[in-house]
Design a protein around this motif. Structure first.
Motif, short mmCIF file in Angstrom:
data_model
loop_
_atom_site.label_atom_id
_atom_site.label_comp_id
_atom_site.label_asym_id
_atom_site.label_seq_id
_atom_site.Cartn_x
_atom_site.Cartn_y
_atom_site.Cartn_z
N ILE A 198 11.86 -4.40 -5.14
CA ILE A 198 12.24 -3.05 -5.55
C ILE A 198 11.62 -2.09 -4.55
O ILE A 198 10.39 -2.04 -4.40
N CYS A 199 12.48 -1.38 -3.83
CA CYS A 199 12.00 -0.45 -2.82
C CYS A 199 12.24 0.97 -3.30
O CYS A 199 13.39 1.39 -3.43
N VAL A 200 11.18 1.67 -3.60
CA VAL A 200 11.34 3.08 -3.96
C VAL A 200 11.28 3.88 -2.67
O VAL A 200 10.25 3.96 -2.01
N PHE A 248 0.77 -7.45 -16.21
CA PHE A 248 1.22 -8.81 -15.95
C PHE A 248 0.22 -9.38 -14.94
O PHE A 248 -0.78 -8.73 -14.64
N ASP A 249 0.47 -10.57 -14.43
CA ASP A 249 -0.30 -10.98 -13.26
C ASP A 249 0.10 -10.01 -12.14
O ASP A 249 1.28 -9.94 -11.77
N SER A 250 -0.85 -9.24 -11.65
CA SER A 250 -0.46 -8.19 -10.71
C SER A 250 -1.39 -8.15 -9.51
O SER A 250 -2.60 -8.33 -9.63
N PHE A 251 -0.77 -7.94 -8.36
CA PHE A 251 -1.47 -8.09 -7.09
C PHE A 251 -1.20 -6.90 -6.18
O PHE A 251 -0.06 -6.65 -5.80
N HIS A 252 -2.25 -6.20 -5.85
CA HIS A 252 -2.18 -5.07 -4.93
C HIS A 252 -2.68 -5.59 -3.59
O HIS A 252 -3.85 -5.92 -3.46
N THR A 253 -1.80 -5.74 -2.62
CA THR A 253 -2.15 -6.43 -1.38
C THR A 253 -2.42 -5.45 -0.25
O THR A 253 -2.78 -4.31 -0.51
N THR A 254 -2.24 -5.89 0.98
CA THR A 254 -2.44 -4.99 2.13
C THR A 254 -1.12 -4.33 2.51
O THR A 254 -0.05 -4.71 2.04
N HIS A 255 -1.22 -3.37 3.43
CA HIS A 255 -0.06 -2.57 3.80
C HIS A 255 1.01 -3.44 4.47
O HIS A 255 0.77 -4.01 5.52
N GLY A 256 2.14 -3.52 3.82
CA GLY A 256 3.28 -4.24 4.40
C GLY A 256 3.35 -5.71 4.04
O GLY A 256 4.34 -6.36 4.34
N ILE A 290 0.85 -1.19 0.00
CA ILE A 290 0.00 0.00 0.00
C ILE A 290 0.89 1.24 0.00
O ILE A 290 1.97 1.25 0.58
N GLY A 291 0.40 2.29 -0.65
CA GLY A 291 1.14 3.54 -0.72
C GLY A 291 1.25 3.97 -2.16
O GLY A 291 0.73 3.30 -3.06
N CYS A 292 1.94 5.07 -2.41
CA CYS A 292 2.06 5.54 -3.79
C CYS A 292 2.76 4.48 -4.65
O CYS A 292 2.27 4.10 -5.71
N THR A 293 3.90 3.97 -4.16
CA THR A 293 4.60 2.95 -4.92
C THR A 293 3.75 1.70 -5.05
O THR A 293 3.79 0.99 -6.06
N GLY A 294 2.96 1.44 -4.03
CA GLY A 294 2.10 0.27 -4.00
C GLY A 294 1.09 0.24 -5.13
O GLY A 294 0.51 -0.80 -5.43
N ASP A 323 5.11 -22.11 -8.25
CA ASP A 323 5.71 -22.40 -9.54
C ASP A 323 7.13 -21.85 -9.58
O ASP A 323 7.33 -20.64 -9.62
N PRO A 324 8.13 -22.73 -9.55
CA PRO A 324 9.52 -22.26 -9.51
C PRO A 324 9.90 -21.46 -10.75
O PRO A 324 10.90 -20.73 -10.72
N ASN A 325 9.15 -21.58 -11.83
CA ASN A 325 9.48 -20.81 -13.03
C ASN A 325 8.93 -19.39 -13.01
O ASN A 325 9.20 -18.61 -13.91
N ARG A 326 8.13 -19.10 -12.01
CA ARG A 326 7.50 -17.77 -11.97
C ARG A 326 8.48 -16.75 -11.41
O ARG A 326 9.13 -16.99 -10.40
N LYS A 327 8.62 -15.61 -12.09
CA LYS A 327 9.47 -14.53 -11.58
C LYS A 327 8.59 -13.61 -10.75
O LYS A 327 7.55 -13.13 -11.22
N ILE A 328 9.04 -13.35 -9.55
CA ILE A 328 8.23 -12.59 -8.61
C ILE A 328 8.91 -11.25 -8.34
O ILE A 328 10.05 -11.21 -7.89
N ILE A 329 8.19 -10.19 -8.67
CA ILE A 329 8.75 -8.86 -8.45
C ILE A 329 7.84 -8.11 -7.47
O ILE A 329 6.66 -7.90 -7.74
N VAL A 330 8.41 -7.75 -6.34
CA VAL A 330 7.68 -6.93 -5.37
C VAL A 330 8.15 -5.50 -5.55
O VAL A 330 9.35 -5.23 -5.57
N ILE A 331 7.21 -4.60 -5.74
CA ILE A 331 7.59 -3.19 -5.79
C ILE A 331 6.72 -2.42 -4.82
O ILE A 331 5.50 -2.46 -4.90
N SER A 332 7.39 -1.76 -3.89
CA SER A 332 6.64 -1.01 -2.89
C SER A 332 7.54 0.06 -2.29
O SER A 332 8.70 0.19 -2.66
N GLY A 333 6.98 0.81 -1.36
CA GLY A 333 7.72 1.95 -0.81
C GLY A 333 8.49 1.59 0.45
O GLY A 333 8.41 0.47 0.96
N ASP A 334 9.24 2.58 0.93
CA ASP A 334 10.07 2.36 2.12
C ASP A 334 9.22 2.15 3.37
O ASP A 334 9.54 1.31 4.21
#
Lengths: 289, 388, 179
Positions: A130-132, A74-82, A62-66, A95-106
């Motif tokens: 990825i922490c902005v 892509f398959d994209s998931f906006h979850t809860t804060h933290g 959650i947040g601006c970066t969230g 699935d071990p072949n799935r690449k998982i990218i977390v992008i969120s704020g500090d």
């Protein structure tokens, strides 16, 4: 993001077409915010990895970066804060072949989600985080955060912040992260290179991007324009690849150490370990235990 | 795509003498559960321990997370990866999970949460029985919602209802809570695990349309949208924000009304499919004891004891606690003089019954506050006292 | 009418009281035709070291209430447990007692029969006090109709670690043959 970039996002034909969800642009980010630019770089990096887009999942808190996950097609998931990281771990393990990218704020990753960050690093979970870092809570109106430096002014630090900030690269390194880099949002080319490396990395990779928030950070800290924040980053940034992360803490006026700090390849990841346990369990079951 | 996606059930057919905690774990395996994310807590830990042995044998994963918040978040993630997933906890852990149970409701994510209840509030009596999370399961997460909660009263039913819980979660795309209690969790009885072919398994509906233009939150007539998962090319989207049929945030009152109405109605309008009750000696009953979980074992004993004394007492057991069986209880209330509710809390189901009965019959709570279960004679004595 | 029988096993932590209940419960549930059983135990930190107890309820019909209310068989292996639970013994009930660890008092007079076994001493001849519980179960088996020896041994072989089986079988035999 520059005016030019905003213009690009609003144009009818766009190089990122297909990578952004139809009808979701314009985004909610303020003029001068780094997030639009970071999102563009993520897409460019994903394109460069040649990974089948079907095998990429993007998860935000959650947040601006969230909000980033929700714009990306892509398959994209906006979850809860933290909680983006544990959600991402559960998703990734299916699935071990799935690449998982977390992008969120500090604030999302290092404060309310701090426990998950350190444990994901400890487990060497197969995710890219990825922490902005914009040094404060933007979406809620500029409150002090876990990365606010000493002497920073925010809406809940009206007399200035006296607490020490987290040194995020040092934090995740001490917990076991196997890829760590930091850049300012200004350095688009190096940010992209690190994103590509991080996404291709096996295990827990962490990229901190120092971003500009003119609206709730800049105007309280004599950096009213987004570009002023980036200018200050540019003046203070020093590239020190491989430096001991103990030395990369950020202060009000000191140098901002950037670079690739850690890149380790031989450590088993969470997935490796769980697959080993599956083999041990199957062997034990076959023995009739 | 990984071959693990099939959610292949692990059915350990046979007869066992085992505990409720192990039975609920075995039921989950038989339902096809492939992922367990959990955190140790008394009196539920045996569920996690058993899953940590069995899941890796069936190409699933067990992960002990750093806390209950991570545990529930991880099982939501795993469910979106296409794996049936679960966690198990007790009251304090359930409290921590509630925000993300709300995310599961909002994103319509099938998963199962076992709550082996102990007595509270707070740390309370960690090793002793309680039934005090009944309303927490209904209302604990913020906002409005409908939810499914089941309450087994035997070791066998821990197994059976675990399968039911997964089936309901998959069918209605909602987190389902199994409200056990310490006594059920730790007591041992005979468990019969049937052959695999005899176990009915329900899997979530999958979309049949093209990915291009697919509306992930457009429901069918049954109010439930088909569910694509990650890796299938549909570019799945979830958000805890109020959203439209595309899954895009829609931050205004009309969209809120449309979405929330559907989320409520998909449970409310399917109550007949969800509600399970056990009835005993109700035909000629002048009095009825309503109960659930471990309390219902004493309540049934009390019915037999009361009948021996010539008291016309009947019995209604709530196997499904949420959604609440308003209609059936209202019918019963018209025919009986008084309703007694045996529960180990300060009246959480009693108040629901009062709401439903609307004064048609007397309603009395036979309440214990945690740490011990009712005895049948205690219940009969209390009924006799109230009837004087 | 119900054929309900209630057994309470009680002693102190470390005597394997819960195992006694689990073994007897399983023997009856899975091997005694027409009978059901439920085992419940006191649980948690307070059951370690201090008093430990468990109940096995047996019936030919569905067992509603899973715990003991009026104890038919009281198998007691410590003084503290004896005093704690003897008031719950049904008049005419039966006591099995570890005679060197428990001193019976007047309250035991309501029992119709009292069987005394030096279970710990028997176990010590096998090298460990840990076998006392199984010796006691051998003694119970020989003096009641609760469960058959064959079924018990079958269950014990499945539940007890292989390297302890021999001595447990001996302990059971010694308890069974004690007069």
């Amino acid at each position: 993001m520059t005016e030019e970039e905003i213009g690009l996002l609003e144009a009818e034909e766009h190089p990122l077409d297909g990578y952004l969800r139809k009808g979701r642009i314009p985004h909610i980010w303020c003029p001068g915010c780094s997030l639009g630019s970071v999102m563009t770089v993520i897409i460019e990096a994903i394109k460069e990895t040649d990974i089948d887009p079907k095998n990429i999942s993007v998860i935000s808190g959650i947040g601006c970066t969230g909000r980033t996950a929700g714009y990306l097609n892509f398959d994209s998931f906006h979850t809860t804060h933290g909680r983006a990281i544990p959600f991402a771990i559960g998703l990734g393990l299916t699935d071990p072949n799935r690449k998982i990218i977390v992008i969120s704020g500090d604030g999302d990753l290092a404060s309310i989600g701090g426990n998950h960050l350190i444990h994901a690093a400890r487990r060497n979970a197969d995710i890219t985080v990825i922490c902005v870092n914009n040094f404060q809570y933007g979406m809620t109106g500029g409150q002090v955060g876990p990365t606010s430096y000493k002497g920073q002014f925010q809406t809940t630090a009206p007399y200035s912040n006296l607490e020490e900030p987290f040194n995020l690269p040092e934090l995740v390194k001490s917990c076991g992260a196997t890829y760590i880099a930091r850049w300012t949002a200004l350095d688009v080319r190096r940010v992209k290179e690190s994103f590509v490396e991080a996404i291709n990395h096996k295990g827990f990779s962490f990229v901190e991007v120092l971003g500009a928030c003119p609206t709730t950070y800049g105007r309280r800290n004599q950096l009213r324009e987004g570009i002023a924040i980036l200018e200050s980053f540019k003046e203070r940034a020093v590239i020190e690849h491989g430096i001991d992360t103990e030395k990369v803490a950020i202060s009000k006026e000191g140098p901002i150490i950037v670079g690739k700090f850690v890149d380790i390849h031989d450590k088993p990841t969470l997935t490796d370990n769980l697959l080993s346990i599956q083999r041990m369990a199957t062997a034990s079951k076959d023995k009739g235990a | 795509m990984s071959d693990n996606k099939e959610n292949t059930p692990m059915v350990n057919t046979g007869e066992y003498f085992t505990s409720g905690n192990l039975a609920v774990a075995e039921g989950s395996l038989a339902a096809g559960c492939k992922f367990f994310g959990g955190y140790p807590i008394t009196p539920s830990s045996e569920v996690a321990e058993h899953m940590s042995i069995k899941l890796p044998q069936t190409k699933g994963h067990f992960v002990q997370f750093e806390d209950e918040i991570a545990s529930i978040a991880s099982i939501l993630g795993a469910s979106w990866g296409g794996w049936k997933s679960m966690t198990a906890t007790s009251g304090p852990g359930y409290s921590l999970m509630l925000e993300n149970i709300g995310l599961g409701i909002m994103t319509e994510t099938p998963c199962v949460i076992v709550n082996v209840q102990r007595a509270g509030p707070s740390t309370g009596l960690p090793t002793l029985v309680g039934q005090q999370d009944i309303q927490q399961a209904r209302w604990g997460s913020h906002g409005d919602y409908e939810i499914i909660a089941l309450s087994p009263n035997s070791v066998q039913e821990c197994f059976d209802l675990a399968i039911t819980a997964f089936n309901l979660a998959e069918e209605f795309r909602v987190p389902v809570t199994i409200l056990m209690d310490e006594t059920i969790g730790h007591m041992s009885e005979k468990l019969v695990i049937p052959e695999k072919e005899k176990i009915e398994i329900v899997n979530r509906k999958k979309p049949t349309d093209e990915a291009d233009g697919h509306l992930p939150y457009k429901a069918d007539e049954d109010l439930i949208p088909p569910m694509a998962v990650a890796g299938e090319g549909y570019n799945v989207i979830t958000t805890g924000l109020t959203h439209d049929e595309r899954g895009y945030p829609a931050l205004e009152a009309d969209a809120q009304k449309v979405l929330l109405t559907r989320l409520l109605d998909k449970i409310r309008k399917n109550k007949d499919k969800i509600i399970r009750l056990e009835e005993y000696m109700l035909d000629d009953a002048e009095f009825v004891i309503i109960s659930f979980g471990i309390s219902s074992r004493a309540a049934k004993g009390a019915v037999n004891l009361a009948r021996e004394k010539g008291l016309k007492v009947g019995y209604l057991r709530l196997i499904t606690i949420w959604p609440f069986p308003d209609e059936r209880i209202a019918q019963i209330a018209e025919k009986v003089k008084a309703i007694f509710i045996a529960e180990i809390n300060s009246g959480q189901v009693t108040k629901e019954v009062q709401r439903v009965v609307k004064g048609e019959a007397e309603v009395h709570g036979l309440l214990k506050l945690g740490g011990a279960i009712h005895t049948p004679s205690e219940i009969v004595e209390e009924i006799e006292r109230r009837l004087k | 009418m119900s054929d309900r029988i209630e057994i309470r096993f009680a002693g102190f932590g470390g005597q394997g009281i819960a195992l006694m209940g689990r073994l007897v419960g399983e023997v009856i549930s899975l091997h005694e035709k027409g009978k059901q059983s439920v085992m419940t135990q006191s649980y948690g930190p307070e059951s370690r070291g201090g008093a430990s107890s468990c109940d096995v309820v047996i019936d030919t019909q569905t067992i509603d209430y899973p715990k003991s209310t009026e104890i038919d068989y009281f198998v007691v292996m410590s003084e503290e447990a004896y005093h704690k639970y003897i008031p719950r013994l049904k008049k005419g009930g039966i006591i099995f007692v570890e005679e060197n660890l428990v001193t019976l008092d007047d309250q035991a007079k309501k029992a119709s029969k009292i069987f005394k076994l030096p279970a710990t001493a028997i176990a010590e001849t096998l090298g460990s006090r840990l076998y006392a519980n199984i010796a006691m179960l051998g003694f119970v088996c020989a003096n009641t109709d609760l469960f058959s020896e064959e079924a018990f041994i079958q269950v014990m072989k499945a539940k007890v670690r292989a390297r302890f089986i021999e001595k447990n079988l001996t302990a059971f035999e010694m308890g069974k043959n004690h007069k």
